[in-house]
Write a protein that holds these residues in place. Structure first.
Motif, PDB file in Angstrom:
ATOM      1  N   ILE A  17      -7.419  17.953 -44.847  1.00  0.00           N
ATOM      2  CA  ILE A  17      -8.166  16.792 -45.620  1.00  0.00           C
ATOM      3  C   ILE A  17      -8.195  15.777 -44.393  1.00  0.00           C
ATOM      4  CG2 ILE A  17      -8.274  15.081 -47.326  1.00  0.00           C
ATOM      5  CD1 ILE A  17      -7.398  17.474 -49.204  1.00  0.00           C
ATOM      6  N   LEU A  18      -6.950  15.262 -43.957  1.00  0.00           N
ATOM      7  CA  LEU A  18      -6.704  14.346 -43.191  1.00  0.00           C
ATOM      8  C   LEU A  18      -7.368  14.220 -41.807  1.00  0.00           C
ATOM      9  CD1 LEU A  18      -3.021  13.306 -43.644  1.00  0.00           C
ATOM     10  CD2 LEU A  18      -4.952  12.040 -44.369  1.00  0.00           C
ATOM     11  N   ASP A  19      -7.366  15.607 -41.393  1.00  0.00           N
ATOM     12  CA  ASP A  19      -8.010  16.024 -40.228  1.00  0.00           C
ATOM     13  C   ASP A  19      -9.574  15.787 -40.213  1.00  0.00           C
ATOM     14  OD1 ASP A  19      -5.751  16.631 -38.776  1.00  0.00           O
ATOM     15  OD2 ASP A  19      -6.147  18.766 -38.791  1.00  0.00           O
ATOM     16  N   SER A  20     -10.261  16.164 -41.471  1.00  0.00           N
ATOM     17  CA  SER A  20     -11.596  15.793 -41.627  1.00  0.00           C
ATOM     18  C   SER A  20     -11.554  14.472 -41.791  1.00  0.00           C
ATOM     19  CB  SER A  20     -11.885  16.719 -43.066  1.00  0.00           C
ATOM     20  OG  SER A  20     -11.877  17.898 -42.835  1.00  0.00           O
ATOM     21  N   LEU A  21     -10.948  13.565 -42.205  1.00  0.00           N
ATOM     22  CA  LEU A  21     -11.277  12.158 -42.397  1.00  0.00           C
ATOM     23  C   LEU A  21     -11.171  11.539 -41.075  1.00  0.00           C
ATOM     24  CD1 LEU A  21      -9.190  11.244 -45.672  1.00  0.00           C
ATOM     25  CD2 LEU A  21     -11.779  11.289 -45.608  1.00  0.00           C
ATOM     26  N   PHE A  22     -10.363  11.888 -40.274  1.00  0.00           N
ATOM     27  CA  PHE A  22     -10.123  11.463 -38.853  1.00  0.00           C
ATOM     28  C   PHE A  22     -11.303  11.755 -38.173  1.00  0.00           C
ATOM     29  CE2 PHE A  22      -8.873  11.607 -34.553  1.00  0.00           C
ATOM     30  CZ  PHE A  22      -8.447  10.343 -34.382  1.00  0.00           C
ATOM     31  N   ALA A  23     -11.940  12.901 -38.117  1.00  0.00           N
ATOM     32  CA  ALA A  23     -13.034  13.352 -37.474  1.00  0.00           C
ATOM     33  C   ALA A  23     -14.208  12.542 -38.036  1.00  0.00           C
ATOM     34  CB  ALA A  23     -13.256  14.774 -37.571  1.00  0.00           C
ATOM     35  N   GLU A  24     -14.352  12.174 -39.415  1.00  0.00           N
ATOM     36  CA  GLU A  24     -15.414  11.613 -39.657  1.00  0.00           C
ATOM     37  C   GLU A  24     -15.425   9.918 -39.337  1.00  0.00           C
ATOM     38  OE1 GLU A  24     -17.416  10.232 -44.116  1.00  0.00           O
ATOM     39  OE2 GLU A  24     -15.976  11.854 -44.111  1.00  0.00           O
ATOM     40  N   MET A  25     -14.228   9.599 -39.152  1.00  0.00           N
ATOM     41  CA  MET A  25     -14.177   8.281 -38.720  1.00  0.00           C
ATOM     42  C   MET A  25     -14.445   8.133 -37.501  1.00  0.00           C
ATOM     43  SD  MET A  25     -10.542   6.999 -40.873  1.00  0.00           S
ATOM     44  CE  MET A  25     -10.064   5.908 -39.604  1.00  0.00           C
ATOM     45  N   LYS A  29     -17.550   5.715 -35.906  1.00  0.00           N
ATOM     46  CA  LYS A  29     -17.433   4.709 -34.639  1.00  0.00           C
ATOM     47  C   LYS A  29     -18.298   5.229 -33.520  1.00  0.00           C
ATOM     48  CE  LYS A  29     -15.287   1.342 -32.911  1.00  0.00           C
ATOM     49  NZ  LYS A  29     -15.626  -0.048 -33.030  1.00  0.00           N
ATOM     50  N   ALA A  30     -18.396   6.466 -33.281  1.00  0.00           N
ATOM     51  CA  ALA A  30     -19.344   6.809 -32.102  1.00  0.00           C
ATOM     52  C   ALA A  30     -20.620   6.462 -32.258  1.00  0.00           C
ATOM     53  CB  ALA A  30     -19.064   8.222 -31.685  1.00  0.00           C
ATOM     54  N   LEU A  31     -21.136   6.792 -33.657  1.00  0.00           N
ATOM     55  CA  LEU A  31     -22.643   6.568 -33.823  1.00  0.00           C
ATOM     56  C   LEU A  31     -22.742   5.011 -34.020  1.00  0.00           C
ATOM     57  CD1 LEU A  31     -23.179   9.208 -36.811  1.00  0.00           C
ATOM     58  CD2 LEU A  31     -24.121   9.162 -34.438  1.00  0.00           C
ATOM     59  N   PHE A  34     -23.069   3.787 -30.346  1.00  0.00           N
ATOM     60  CA  PHE A  34     -24.463   4.297 -29.912  1.00  0.00           C
ATOM     61  C   PHE A  34     -25.383   3.392 -30.231  1.00  0.00           C
ATOM     62  CE2 PHE A  34     -28.325   7.095 -30.443  1.00  0.00           C
ATOM     63  CZ  PHE A  34     -28.319   7.303 -28.828  1.00  0.00           C
ATOM     64  N   ARG A  35     -25.430   3.035 -31.695  1.00  0.00           N
ATOM     65  CA  ARG A  35     -26.558   2.241 -32.288  1.00  0.00           C
ATOM     66  C   ARG A  35     -26.535   0.852 -31.657  1.00  0.00           C
ATOM     67  NH1 ARG A  35     -31.556   1.567 -32.918  1.00  0.00           N
ATOM     68  NH2 ARG A  35     -32.025   0.061 -34.808  1.00  0.00           N
ATOM     69  N   LYS A  36     -25.382   0.288 -31.332  1.00  0.00           N
ATOM     70  CA  LYS A  36     -25.380  -0.937 -30.792  1.00  0.00           C
ATOM     71  C   LYS A  36     -25.830  -1.092 -29.504  1.00  0.00           C
ATOM     72  CE  LYS A  36     -21.434  -3.644 -31.285  1.00  0.00           C
ATOM     73  NZ  LYS A  36     -19.957  -3.983 -31.497  1.00  0.00           N
ATOM     74  N   LYS A  37     -25.431   0.078 -28.675  1.00  0.00           N
ATOM     75  CA  LYS A  37     -25.738   0.058 -27.284  1.00  0.00           C
ATOM     76  C   LYS A  37     -27.581   0.072 -27.185  1.00  0.00           C
ATOM     77  CE  LYS A  37     -25.354   2.531 -23.005  1.00  0.00           C
ATOM     78  NZ  LYS A  37     -24.508   3.397 -22.131  1.00  0.00           N
ATOM     79  N   GLN A  38     -27.966   0.769 -28.259  1.00  0.00           N
ATOM     80  CA  GLN A  38     -29.583   1.054 -28.203  1.00  0.00           C
ATOM     81  C   GLN A  38     -30.051  -0.324 -28.621  1.00  0.00           C
ATOM     82  OE1 GLN A  38     -30.217   3.960 -31.249  1.00  0.00           O
ATOM     83  NE2 GLN A  38     -31.084   5.265 -29.904  1.00  0.00           N
ATOM     84  N   ILE A  39     -29.704  -1.090 -29.524  1.00  0.00           N
ATOM     85  CA  ILE A  39     -29.946  -2.382 -29.811  1.00  0.00           C
ATOM     86  C   ILE A  39     -30.140  -3.092 -28.644  1.00  0.00           C
ATOM     87  CG2 ILE A  39     -29.750  -4.243 -31.164  1.00  0.00           C
ATOM     88  CD1 ILE A  39     -28.771  -2.385 -33.444  1.00  0.00           C
ATOM     89  N   LYS A  40     -28.750  -3.534 -27.871  1.00  0.00           N
ATOM     90  CA  LYS A  40     -28.587  -4.320 -26.725  1.00  0.00           C
ATOM     91  C   LYS A  40     -29.661  -3.884 -25.707  1.00  0.00           C
ATOM     92  CE  LYS A  40     -23.766  -5.150 -27.657  1.00  0.00           C
ATOM     93  NZ  LYS A  40     -22.362  -5.202 -27.025  1.00  0.00           N
ATOM     94  N   ASN A  41     -29.893  -2.387 -25.402  1.00  0.00           N
ATOM     95  CA  ASN A  41     -30.902  -2.258 -24.328  1.00  0.00           C
ATOM     96  C   ASN A  41     -32.228  -2.567 -24.825  1.00  0.00           C
ATOM     97  OD1 ASN A  41     -29.152  -0.701 -22.786  1.00  0.00           O
ATOM     98  ND2 ASN A  41     -29.266   1.220 -23.662  1.00  0.00           N
ATOM     99  N   LYS A  42     -32.625  -2.546 -26.088  1.00  0.00           N
ATOM    100  CA  LYS A  42     -33.797  -3.060 -26.782  1.00  0.00           C
ATOM    101  C   LYS A  42     -34.054  -4.644 -26.554  1.00  0.00           C
ATOM    102  CE  LYS A  42     -34.970   0.652 -29.897  1.00  0.00           C
ATOM    103  NZ  LYS A  42     -35.305   1.099 -31.163  1.00  0.00           N
ATOM    104  N   ILE A  43     -32.945  -5.201 -26.650  1.00  0.00           N
ATOM    105  CA  ILE A  43     -32.734  -6.825 -26.524  1.00  0.00           C
ATOM    106  C   ILE A  43     -33.088  -7.232 -25.111  1.00  0.00           C
ATOM    107  CG2 ILE A  43     -31.206  -8.819 -26.575  1.00  0.00           C
ATOM    108  CD1 ILE A  43     -29.886  -7.562 -29.125  1.00  0.00           C
TER     109      ILE A  43
END
Length: 66
Positions: A17-25, A29-31, A34-43
């Motif tokens: 369960i802890l491994d699953s929660l860590f993987a989800e976190m 964070k990676a997503l 990624f979204r922040k980088k996309q927005i910065k590129n569009k800016i």
């Protein structure tokens, strides 16, 4: 600690369960990054195109997710 069992739910050890929660976190964070980088590129693109409305919309979106 009281264990809770759900009908038809597979039972997992606490370690799994802890491994699953860590993987989800990590994935969240990676997503997020990624979204922040996309927005910065569009800016940057909106600045190159001198598109003030798009720039303002994207900077507001970036502030909201940061």
């Amino acid at each position: 600690m009281e264990k809770k069992y759900f009908l038809n739910a597979p039972q997992q050890s606490e370690g799994k369960i802890l491994d699953s929660l860590f993987a989800e976190m990590v994935l969240d964070k990676a997503l997020h990054n990624f979204r922040k980088k996309q927005i910065k590129n569009k800016i940057d693109e909106s600045l190159r195109n001198k598109n003030k409305e798009e720039f303002l919309r994207l900077t507001e979106e970036l502030k909201n997710i940061s």
